[in-house]
Design a protein around this motif. Structure first.
Motif, PDB file in Angstrom:
ATOM      1  N   CYS A 148     -25.519  45.140 -59.755  1.00 57.04           N
ATOM      2  CA  CYS A 148     -25.823  44.986 -61.185  1.00 57.04           C
ATOM      3  C   CYS A 148     -26.326  43.574 -61.483  1.00 57.04           C
ATOM      4  CB  CYS A 148     -24.619  45.324 -62.035  1.00 57.04           C
ATOM      5  SG  CYS A 148     -24.092  47.043 -61.865  1.00 57.04           S
ATOM      6  N   PHE A 149     -27.442  43.219 -60.827  1.00 51.09           N
ATOM      7  CA  PHE A 149     -28.116  41.937 -61.031  1.00 51.09           C
ATOM      8  C   PHE A 149     -27.307  40.759 -60.498  1.00 51.09           C
ATOM      9  CE2 PHE A 149     -29.083  44.718 -64.724  1.00 51.09           C
ATOM     10  CZ  PHE A 149     -30.316  45.148 -64.274  1.00 51.09           C
ATOM     11  N   GLU A 150     -26.431  41.015 -59.543  1.00 51.36           N
ATOM     12  CA  GLU A 150     -25.691  39.958 -58.883  1.00 51.36           C
ATOM     13  C   GLU A 150     -25.911  40.046 -57.377  1.00 51.36           C
ATOM     14  OE1 GLU A 150     -21.631  40.411 -59.940  1.00 51.36           O
ATOM     15  OE2 GLU A 150     -21.888  39.751 -62.020  1.00 51.36           O
ATOM     16  N   ASP A 151     -25.647  38.944 -56.686  1.00 50.87           N
ATOM     17  CA  ASP A 151     -25.734  38.954 -55.230  1.00 50.87           C
ATOM     18  C   ASP A 151     -24.680  39.910 -54.659  1.00 50.87           C
ATOM     19  OD1 ASP A 151     -27.626  37.031 -55.612  1.00 50.87           O
ATOM     20  OD2 ASP A 151     -26.365  35.355 -54.981  1.00 50.87           O
ATOM     21  N   VAL A 152     -24.992  40.481 -53.498  1.00 51.14           N
ATOM     22  CA  VAL A 152     -24.070  41.389 -52.818  1.00 51.14           C
ATOM     23  C   VAL A 152     -23.708  40.768 -51.481  1.00 51.14           C
ATOM     24  CG1 VAL A 152     -23.725  43.704 -51.891  1.00 51.14           C
ATOM     25  CG2 VAL A 152     -25.138  43.373 -53.937  1.00 51.14           C
ATOM     26  N   ASP A 153     -22.407  40.613 -51.224  1.00 48.22           N
ATOM     27  CA  ASP A 153     -21.940  39.933 -50.016  1.00 48.22           C
ATOM     28  C   ASP A 153     -21.311  40.912 -49.027  1.00 48.22           C
ATOM     29  OD1 ASP A 153     -22.698  37.440 -50.998  1.00 48.22           O
ATOM     30  OD2 ASP A 153     -20.751  37.078 -51.936  1.00 48.22           O
ATOM     31  N   SER A 169     -25.536  37.783 -47.320  1.00 50.74           N
ATOM     32  CA  SER A 169     -25.691  37.996 -48.759  1.00 50.74           C
ATOM     33  C   SER A 169     -27.067  38.549 -49.073  1.00 50.74           C
ATOM     34  CB  SER A 169     -25.487  36.691 -49.528  1.00 50.74           C
ATOM     35  OG  SER A 169     -24.205  36.160 -49.298  1.00 50.74           O
ATOM     36  N   LYS A 170     -27.089  39.603 -49.900  1.00 55.73           N
ATOM     37  CA  LYS A 170     -28.346  40.096 -50.452  1.00 55.73           C
ATOM     38  C   LYS A 170     -28.540  39.403 -51.793  1.00 55.73           C
ATOM     39  CE  LYS A 170     -31.794  42.787 -51.699  1.00 55.73           C
ATOM     40  NZ  LYS A 170     -33.058  42.111 -51.878  1.00 55.73           N
ATOM     41  N   TYR A 171     -29.608  38.619 -51.906  1.00 63.62           N
ATOM     42  CA  TYR A 171     -29.853  37.855 -53.125  1.00 63.62           C
ATOM     43  C   TYR A 171     -30.654  38.677 -54.113  1.00 63.62           C
ATOM     44  CZ  TYR A 171     -28.512  33.800 -50.304  1.00 63.62           C
ATOM     45  OH  TYR A 171     -27.841  32.916 -49.501  1.00 63.62           O
ATOM     46  N   TRP A 172     -30.176  38.706 -55.352  1.00 64.43           N
ATOM     47  CA  TRP A 172     -30.954  39.328 -56.415  1.00 64.43           C
ATOM     48  C   TRP A 172     -31.943  38.303 -56.934  1.00 64.43           C
ATOM     49  CZ3 TRP A 172     -31.606  38.585 -61.771  1.00 64.43           C
ATOM     50  CH2 TRP A 172     -32.289  39.630 -62.411  1.00 64.43           C
ATOM     51  N   GLY A 187     -29.353  35.873 -47.197  1.00 67.17           N
ATOM     52  CA  GLY A 187     -28.838  34.622 -46.674  1.00 67.17           C
ATOM     53  C   GLY A 187     -27.695  34.904 -45.716  1.00 67.17           C
ATOM     54  N   ILE A 188     -27.668  34.184 -44.621  1.00 64.74           N
ATOM     55  CA  ILE A 188     -26.599  34.310 -43.627  1.00 64.74           C
ATOM     56  C   ILE A 188     -25.873  32.987 -43.544  1.00 64.74           C
ATOM     57  CG2 ILE A 188     -26.048  34.707 -41.197  1.00 64.74           C
ATOM     58  CD1 ILE A 188     -28.585  36.414 -41.012  1.00 64.74           C
ATOM     59  N   GLN A 189     -24.543  33.021 -43.648  1.00 66.25           N
ATOM     60  CA  GLN A 189     -23.716  31.831 -43.464  1.00 66.25           C
ATOM     61  C   GLN A 189     -22.730  32.094 -42.343  1.00 66.25           C
ATOM     62  OE1 GLN A 189     -22.039  30.032 -47.016  1.00 66.25           O
ATOM     63  NE2 GLN A 189     -23.620  30.947 -48.302  1.00 66.25           N
ATOM     64  N   VAL A 190     -22.748  31.249 -41.327  1.00 59.90           N
ATOM     65  CA  VAL A 190     -21.855  31.388 -40.178  1.00 59.90           C
ATOM     66  C   VAL A 190     -21.437  29.993 -39.729  1.00 59.90           C
ATOM     67  CG1 VAL A 190     -22.775  33.591 -39.337  1.00 59.90           C
ATOM     68  CG2 VAL A 190     -23.863  31.453 -38.635  1.00 59.90           C
ATOM     69  N   PRO A 191     -20.381  29.875 -38.945  1.00 58.99           N
ATOM     70  CA  PRO A 191     -20.010  28.550 -38.419  1.00 58.99           C
ATOM     71  C   PRO A 191     -21.131  27.990 -37.547  1.00 58.99           C
ATOM     72  CG  PRO A 191     -18.205  30.113 -38.162  1.00 58.99           C
ATOM     73  CD  PRO A 191     -19.396  30.909 -38.587  1.00 58.99           C
ATOM     74  N   VAL A 192     -21.390  26.701 -37.665  1.00 54.82           N
ATOM     75  CA  VAL A 192     -22.485  26.093 -36.921  1.00 54.82           C
ATOM     76  C   VAL A 192     -22.253  26.189 -35.417  1.00 54.82           C
ATOM     77  CG1 VAL A 192     -21.501  23.763 -36.918  1.00 54.82           C
ATOM     78  CG2 VAL A 192     -23.992  24.072 -36.840  1.00 54.82           C
ATOM     79  N   ASP A 193     -20.982  26.221 -34.977  1.00 52.88           N
ATOM     80  CA  ASP A 193     -20.691  26.264 -33.551  1.00 52.88           C
ATOM     81  C   ASP A 193     -20.557  27.680 -33.002  1.00 52.88           C
ATOM     82  OD1 ASP A 193     -18.361  26.855 -34.899  1.00 52.88           O
ATOM     83  OD2 ASP A 193     -17.069  25.555 -33.691  1.00 52.88           O
ATOM     84  N   GLY A 204     -29.858  40.460 -36.483  1.00 51.93           N
ATOM     85  CA  GLY A 204     -30.150  41.880 -36.327  1.00 51.93           C
ATOM     86  C   GLY A 204     -29.345  42.739 -37.280  1.00 51.93           C
ATOM     87  N   ALA A 205     -28.071  42.381 -37.486  1.00 54.87           N
ATOM     88  CA  ALA A 205     -27.224  43.118 -38.426  1.00 54.87           C
ATOM     89  C   ALA A 205     -27.783  43.040 -39.835  1.00 54.87           C
ATOM     90  CB  ALA A 205     -25.801  42.569 -38.389  1.00 54.87           C
ATOM     91  N   CYS A 206     -28.368  41.910 -40.177  1.00 56.23           N
ATOM     92  CA  CYS A 206     -28.962  41.738 -41.509  1.00 56.23           C
ATOM     93  C   CYS A 206     -30.099  42.733 -41.725  1.00 56.23           C
ATOM     94  CB  CYS A 206     -29.438  40.305 -41.667  1.00 56.23           C
ATOM     95  SG  CYS A 206     -30.013  39.909 -43.320  1.00 56.23           S
ATOM     96  N   PHE A 207     -30.953  42.908 -40.724  1.00 54.01           N
ATOM     97  CA  PHE A 207     -32.036  43.882 -40.832  1.00 54.01           C
ATOM     98  C   PHE A 207     -31.480  45.299 -40.993  1.00 54.01           C
ATOM     99  CE2 PHE A 207     -34.472  40.631 -38.243  1.00 54.01           C
ATOM    100  CZ  PHE A 207     -35.262  40.228 -39.298  1.00 54.01           C
ATOM    101  N   LEU A 208     -30.428  45.619 -40.243  1.00 54.66           N
ATOM    102  CA  LEU A 208     -29.825  46.949 -40.339  1.00 54.66           C
ATOM    103  C   LEU A 208     -29.241  47.181 -41.726  1.00 54.66           C
ATOM    104  CD1 LEU A 208     -28.940  49.591 -38.990  1.00 54.66           C
ATOM    105  CD2 LEU A 208     -26.862  48.400 -38.218  1.00 54.66           C
TER     106      LEU A 208
END
Length: 221
Positions: A148-153, A169-172, A187-193, A204-208
Motif C-alpha cells: 500500500c505505497f510502502e516499501d516491502v521487506d 527491500s522492494k522500493y515503492w 535494495g539488499i542489505q547484508v553484513p559487509v563480511d 539471485g534470490a532478489c530476482f526470484l
C-alpha cells in the motif's frame, strides 16, 4: 581476496546493493513482456554489474511469474561473473513438493549456491544454501506483499529464524512509474563480511522474489 571468484572482488566491499530494472519502452506501451535488463549498483548509485534475462517469448508472455530463465550478470568490462538459473516450477502453497529452486553460479559453470523455497501456508520463506546444498541463511517475507505505497521487506535471518542480519527491500517508487512501466527497484542489505558467494546467491534470490511476488502487481509493490 585472491581466493574470491573472478569478478566478485567488488562485492567484498559492499553491505548495500541496489538493483534497478531498466524501463523497456515496448513493454510500457504495448504491455508485452520483453527480456528484463537490470543495473546492479552500490549505495552511491554507481553501476557495478549489468544483468540480462534470457528466455523464450513463450515463457515471458504465457508463463510470466513462474517462467524459467537464465540471468547473466556481467561486470563493467562485459565479463560474465554470475549466472542465475531458474527452472519452470510451481508457485503455489498448495503444491509443496515442487516449489521454487534457483541455482547461482560464480564464475559461470561453478556452483556458488542455491535458493530453495520452503513450504508455508502464510509467509513467503526461502533457504539460502551454499555450493554443497548446506543451509546457510533464511529469507522470510511478510504476510502481504502489497505494501500500500510502502516499501516491502523480506528479512534475511539466521537459520534459527530468530536474529535478522539483513533484508531485501522492494522500493515503492511512485504509482505512475510502477503501473505503466512495471519497473523493479530493490535494495539488499547484508553484513559487509558475508561470503561474497552468498551475496551473489542473495542477488539471485532478489530476482526470484521480484518475479514471484511483483511481476504482475499493478502498483509494483
Amino acid at each position: 581476496t585472491h581466493n574470491l571468484p573472478p569478478g566478485l572482488e567488488y562485492l567484498n566491499q559492499l553491505d548495500r546493493i541496489i538493483i534497478h530494472q531498466q524501463v523497456e519502452l515496448l513493454e510500457a506501451i504495448l504491455g508485452t513482456e520483453t527480456s528484463s535488463k537490470y543495473e546492479i549498483k552500490n549505495h552511491l548509485g554507481q553501476r557495478v554489474y549489468f544483468a540480462v534475462e534470457e528466455n523464450g517469448c513463450f515463457d515471458r508472455n504465457l508463463c510470466s511469474p513462474i517462467r524459467s530463465f537464465t540471468i547473466r550478470i556481467a561486470d563493467n568490462t562485459g565479463r560474465e561473473v554470475i549466472t542465475v538459473n531458474r527452472p519452470l516450477r510451481c508457485n503455489s502453497c498448495w503444491f509443496p513438493c515442487f516449489l521454487q529452486e534457483l541455482e547461482v553460479q560464480s564464475p559461470p559453470g561453478t556452483i556458488a549456491g542455491y535458493v530453495v523455497q520452503n513450504w508455508d501456508p502464510f509467509l513467503p520463506k526461502f533457504t539460502i544454501q551454499n555450493e554443497s546444498k548446506e543451509d546457510v541463511l533464511k529469507i522470510i517475507g511478510p504476510y502481504a506483499t502489497c505494501g500500500c505505497f510502502e516499501d516491502v521487506d523480506f528479512e534475511v535471518k539466521a537459520l534459527n529464524e530468530m536474529s535478522t542480519i539483513g533484508k531485501i527491500s522492494k522500493y515503492w517508487s511512485g504509482f505512475v512509474n510502477n503501473v505503466f512501466t512495471n519497473t523493479a527497484n530493490f535494495g539488499i542489505q547484508v553484513p559487509v563480511d558475508l561470503d561474497v558467494r552468498i551475496k551473489a546467491v542473495i542477488i539471485g534470490a532478489c530476482f526470484l522474489i521480484d518475479l514471484m511476488f511483483f511481476e504482475n502487481s499493478l502498483d509494483g509493490l
